[in-house]
Design a protein around this motif. Structure first.
Motif, mmCIF file in Angstrom:
data_model
loop_
_atom_site.group_PDB
_atom_site.id
_atom_site.type_symbol
_atom_site.label_atom_id
_atom_site.label_comp_id
_atom_site.label_asym_id
_atom_site.label_seq_id
_atom_site.Cartn_x
_atom_site.Cartn_y
_atom_site.Cartn_z
ATOM 1 N N GLU A 47 -1.373 11.245 19.895
ATOM 2 C CA GLU A 47 -2.646 11.513 19.165
ATOM 3 C C GLU A 47 -3.826 12.137 19.754
ATOM 4 N N THR A 48 -4.681 12.670 18.962
ATOM 5 C CA THR A 48 -5.812 13.270 19.645
ATOM 6 C C THR A 48 -6.951 12.518 19.978
ATOM 7 N N ARG A 60 -3.929 11.872 13.399
ATOM 8 C CA ARG A 60 -3.756 11.905 14.549
ATOM 9 C C ARG A 60 -4.972 11.081 15.526
#
Length: 188
Positions: free
Chosen positions: A23-24, A174
């Motif tokens: 994930e961001t 994300r």
């Protein structure tokens, strides 16, 4: 039991490691001492602002079930009794499990609302203590109930998480929110 990633609360952040790495932006909300009977209030408040539950798991908490013991173990993911700051623990966790992402320890909702976001992938950890403080108070003196007061607190968490999501410029898929407790949902 405590070494089993499917059963132990100490292992939960490690279990989510691959998701967090991919994930961001990950928001981990650590709700201090939350009894199982009140989890639905938190979920309801998160649903109200547009978040949906992906997974719900039950875990064994470390004993003794006490914040001073449980919280560092949950954040570290290992049985280490050394007294280190949460920042140090999370930096090590980022190096070992989260692809060396930037980690930001947030001791309050105000810090969450003011956290600076950039394009760099990050893990934000909100250490939410007011629920524990509330559960140790006498809300009936104020003419209220624990459910009403907790929902009010959980609404603040949910609104803050939504605000974070709205300020974030990345892809929706994300961004994830993880909610855990350090203890309180335990039955001994």
């Amino acid at each position: 039991i405590q070494q089993d990633e499917e059963k132990s609360l100490v292992q939960i952040l490690g279990r989510w490691g691959s998701s967090i790495r991919n994930e961001t932006l990950s928001l981990v909300i650590l709700v201090d001492s939350l009894p199982l009977t009140f989890w639905s209030l938190l979920q309801e408040s998160l649903n109200r602002v547009g978040f949906r539950r992906y997974e719900l798991t039950y875990r064994f908490v470390p004993l003794p079930s006490d914040t001073r013991i449980s919280k560092p173990l949950v954040l570290q993911g290992v049985w280490d009794s050394s007294n280190r700051s949460y920042d140090d623990i999370l930096q090590e966790r980022a190096r070992n499990d989260w692809g060396n992402k930037r980690v930001v320890y947030l001791p309050s909702l105000k810090e969450l609302l003011n956290v600076e976001l950039n394009k760099e992938p990050a893990v934000l950890l909100l250490n939410f203590l007011p629920s524990d403080e509330l559960l140790h108070s006498d809300v009936e003196l104020k003419g209220s109930t624990y459910e009403e007061e907790l929902y009010r607190l959980f609404s603040k968490i949910s609104d803050s998480a939504k605000s974070l999501f709205e300020r974030w410029s990345g892809q929706a898929e994300r961004f994830s929110v993880y909610v855990i407790t350090d203890h309180g949902a335990s039955s001994i």
